[in-house]
Motif scaffolding. Structure first.
Motif, PDB file in Angstrom:
ATOM      1  N   ILE A   7      35.649 -28.235  25.445  1.00  0.00           N
ATOM      2  CA  ILE A   7      34.799 -27.229  24.786  1.00  0.00           C
ATOM      3  C   ILE A   7      33.509 -27.866  24.274  1.00  0.00           C
ATOM      4  O   ILE A   7      32.413 -27.305  24.432  1.00  0.00           O
ATOM      5  CB  ILE A   7      35.575 -26.558  23.633  1.00  0.00           C
ATOM      6  CG1 ILE A   7      36.748 -25.735  24.197  1.00  0.00           C
ATOM      7  CG2 ILE A   7      34.652 -25.666  22.815  1.00  0.00           C
ATOM      8  CD1 ILE A   7      37.655 -25.154  23.130  1.00  0.00           C
ATOM      9  N   LEU A   8      33.615 -29.047  23.676  1.00  0.00           N
ATOM     10  CA  LEU A   8      32.426 -29.740  23.181  1.00  0.00           C
ATOM     11  C   LEU A   8      31.479 -30.094  24.319  1.00  0.00           C
ATOM     12  O   LEU A   8      30.246 -29.945  24.186  1.00  0.00           O
ATOM     13  CB  LEU A   8      32.835 -31.004  22.418  1.00  0.00           C
ATOM     14  CG  LEU A   8      33.546 -30.792  21.074  1.00  0.00           C
ATOM     15  CD1 LEU A   8      33.994 -32.125  20.494  1.00  0.00           C
ATOM     16  CD2 LEU A   8      32.629 -30.065  20.091  1.00  0.00           C
ATOM     17  N   TRP A  11      31.235 -28.572  27.244  1.00  0.00           N
ATOM     18  CA  TRP A  11      30.636 -27.337  27.760  1.00  0.00           C
ATOM     19  C   TRP A  11      29.535 -26.834  26.828  1.00  0.00           C
ATOM     20  O   TRP A  11      28.456 -26.419  27.296  1.00  0.00           O
ATOM     21  CB  TRP A  11      31.712 -26.283  27.932  1.00  0.00           C
ATOM     22  CG  TRP A  11      31.181 -24.977  28.467  1.00  0.00           C
ATOM     23  CD1 TRP A  11      30.833 -23.874  27.757  1.00  0.00           C
ATOM     24  CD2 TRP A  11      30.925 -24.673  29.834  1.00  0.00           C
ATOM     25  NE1 TRP A  11      30.381 -22.895  28.594  1.00  0.00           N
ATOM     26  CE2 TRP A  11      30.422 -23.350  29.886  1.00  0.00           C
ATOM     27  CE3 TRP A  11      31.068 -25.364  31.028  1.00  0.00           C
ATOM     28  CZ2 TRP A  11      30.074 -22.725  31.060  1.00  0.00           C
ATOM     29  CZ3 TRP A  11      30.721 -24.747  32.214  1.00  0.00           C
ATOM     30  CH2 TRP A  11      30.227 -23.447  32.225  1.00  0.00           C
ATOM     31  N   ASN A  12      29.775 -26.864  25.526  1.00  0.00           N
ATOM     32  CA  ASN A  12      28.756 -26.424  24.570  1.00  0.00           C
ATOM     33  C   ASN A  12      27.517 -27.317  24.615  1.00  0.00           C
ATOM     34  O   ASN A  12      26.380 -26.834  24.524  1.00  0.00           O
ATOM     35  CB  ASN A  12      29.333 -26.401  23.158  1.00  0.00           C
ATOM     36  CG  ASN A  12      30.372 -25.310  22.968  1.00  0.00           C
ATOM     37  OD1 ASN A  12      30.360 -24.312  23.696  1.00  0.00           O
ATOM     38  ND2 ASN A  12      31.272 -25.496  22.031  1.00  0.00           N
ATOM     39  N   THR A  13      27.736 -28.627  24.770  1.00  0.00           N
ATOM     40  CA  THR A  13      26.603 -29.551  24.880  1.00  0.00           C
ATOM     41  C   THR A  13      25.796 -29.272  26.142  1.00  0.00           C
ATOM     42  O   THR A  13      24.557 -29.263  26.123  1.00  0.00           O
ATOM     43  CB  THR A  13      27.104 -31.003  24.891  1.00  0.00           C
ATOM     44  OG1 THR A  13      27.867 -31.250  23.706  1.00  0.00           O
ATOM     45  CG2 THR A  13      25.949 -31.975  24.967  1.00  0.00           C
ATOM     46  N   ALA A  64      25.608 -26.399  27.795  1.00  0.00           N
ATOM     47  CA  ALA A  64      24.905 -25.117  27.637  1.00  0.00           C
ATOM     48  C   ALA A  64      23.693 -25.271  26.727  1.00  0.00           C
ATOM     49  O   ALA A  64      22.623 -24.695  26.996  1.00  0.00           O
ATOM     50  CB  ALA A  64      25.870 -24.072  27.084  1.00  0.00           C
ATOM     51  N   ARG A  65      23.838 -26.044  25.653  1.00  0.00           N
ATOM     52  CA  ARG A  65      22.719 -26.236  24.721  1.00  0.00           C
ATOM     53  C   ARG A  65      21.572 -26.998  25.387  1.00  0.00           C
ATOM     54  O   ARG A  65      20.393 -26.631  25.232  1.00  0.00           O
ATOM     55  CB  ARG A  65      23.204 -26.987  23.486  1.00  0.00           C
ATOM     56  CG  ARG A  65      22.124 -27.150  22.408  1.00  0.00           C
ATOM     57  CD  ARG A  65      22.690 -27.716  21.127  1.00  0.00           C
ATOM     58  NE  ARG A  65      23.323 -29.011  21.307  1.00  0.00           N
ATOM     59  CZ  ARG A  65      24.633 -29.217  21.317  1.00  0.00           C
ATOM     60  NH1 ARG A  65      25.478 -28.203  21.158  1.00  0.00           N
ATOM     61  NH2 ARG A  65      25.133 -30.420  21.485  1.00  0.00           N
ATOM     62  N   ARG A  71      19.792 -24.672  27.824  1.00  0.00           N
ATOM     63  CA  ARG A  71      18.937 -23.701  27.133  1.00  0.00           C
ATOM     64  C   ARG A  71      17.651 -24.348  26.635  1.00  0.00           C
ATOM     65  O   ARG A  71      16.575 -23.748  26.681  1.00  0.00           O
ATOM     66  CB  ARG A  71      19.702 -23.074  25.968  1.00  0.00           C
ATOM     67  CG  ARG A  71      20.711 -22.016  26.384  1.00  0.00           C
ATOM     68  CD  ARG A  71      21.168 -21.199  25.191  1.00  0.00           C
ATOM     69  NE  ARG A  71      21.794 -22.036  24.170  1.00  0.00           N
ATOM     70  CZ  ARG A  71      23.088 -22.304  24.102  1.00  0.00           C
ATOM     71  NH1 ARG A  71      23.906 -21.774  25.004  1.00  0.00           N
ATOM     72  NH2 ARG A  71      23.583 -23.069  23.133  1.00  0.00           N
TER      73      ARG A  71
END
Length: 329
Positions: free
Chosen positions: A52-53, A55-57, A59-60, A63
């Motif tokens: 999860i970390l 994937w969030n990194t 995506a960030r 963006r």
């Protein structure tokens, strides 16, 4: 008096704590078994958290670069031609259609290579155990040369030294059942033409993988006790009948698990087709990345495709392996 005394001693024994070895072992394994389960759940939670970390990194970062993990671009026109397409395709079709063409081309090359590598590998593996000295040494040289040279160099060799040296389509070489030219092999009976890139890829994967399969087959045959062949000979079977009916069916129990790895390797090694210009899914995905500027999105698609192909091959081979295992009664 003796009866009451015996009853008293029985009650005393029943009230005493049970320190038997079996009870202690049960408590021991229950204790450590529960801890083992806790550690496994904890490890699984760590993997999920890290995923999860990550994937969030991702995506960030995307963006912040003005990109997004979106696959909307797949509906846009691809705007490039594909020479070797299994179904009608034009440049105005979407990227999704282009990737479907590449996927079918990859599956076609993988399927043909697996079948041909299996046939050649079994033949060479049996030849390695032949009583004919010349045949045995030729099979050994075949295995040692192909197994110890990089697949990429072999693909370059087959494509450049053989197919690119063929004459043009106007001066095709006729073999009766097929004609050869620089643009590929035309099989008259099937009314189909196989491109030079496809033929070079299949030939390279077949020759390279068959060398490893030959050693797997040889090891599987040697794992069968010699008494089996001696018993078959005593029954009047010839060498071919012994190999087909006695040796190979038993050797398959050892051969099939190792074959799974080789078949998966064929699927993954097919991505080297880009080096000789064959339009597999990897090459089309690379063109898609260059035109759309979405490397992460396209790479995720490629990873999912190769993962699905590998898991399908593994699952199929596992089902086949169960058919040849000894069933205990």
């Amino acid at each position: 008096m003796s009866a009451s005394k015996g009853k008293f001693s029985n009650n005393l024994q029943n009230n005493l704590p049970n320190h038997s070895p079996n009870n202690s072992q049960t408590k021991f394994w229950n204790f450590f078994g529960s801890w083992r389960t806790i550690f496994q759940l904890l490890f699984l939670a760590i993997i999920i958290t890290c995923s999860i970390l990550a994937w969030n990194t991702l995506a960030r970062n995307m963006r912040s670069s003005g990109l997004a993990i979106s696959f909307d671009f797949l509906s846009d026109p691809a705007s490039f031609d594909i020479a070797d397409s299994p179904f009608p395709y034009k440049a105005s079709d979407s990227y999704t259609t282009a990737l479907q063409v590449g996927l079918l081309n990859s599956l076609k090359a993988i399927a043909v290579s697996i079948i041909s590598a299996s046939v050649v590998g079994v033949t060479v593996g049996i030849s390695r155990l032949s009583n004919n000295w010349l045949l045995k040494q030729l099979a050994r040289v075949y295995v040692e040369i192909l197994r110890n040279t990089p697949l990429l160099l072999q693909l370059f060799f087959w494509y450049s030294a053989i197919f690119l040296t063929l004459p043009s389509s106007s001066d095709r070489i006729s073999l009766g059942f097929a004609t050869l030219a620089k643009d590929g092999i035309t099989i008259a009976a099937l009314k189909m033409t196989l491109s030079s890139e496809f033929c070079a890829l299949v030939l390279g994967l077949t020759m390279f993988s068959s060398a490893f399969i030959a050693e797997i087959v040889r090891g599987g045959i040697l794992s069968v006790p010699k008494g089996q062949s001696e018993a078959a000979k005593a029954l009047g079977m010839n060498a071919f009948q012994t190999m087909r009916k006695i040796i190979l069916p038993q050797a398959l129990r050892v051969i099939i698990p190792s074959l799974t790895s080789q078949y998966v390797n064929i699927a993954k090694n097919s991505s080297l087709a880009i080096a000789i210009g064959y339009t597999d899914i990897y090459r089309i995905a690379s063109t898609t990345i260059n035109q759309t500027g979405r490397p992460v999105n396209v790479i995720l698609i490629i990873m999912a495709v190769y993962l699905a192909i590998s898991l399908t091959i593994s699952a199929s081979m596992n089902l086949l392996n169960r058919q040849f295992q000894i069933v205990e009664r």
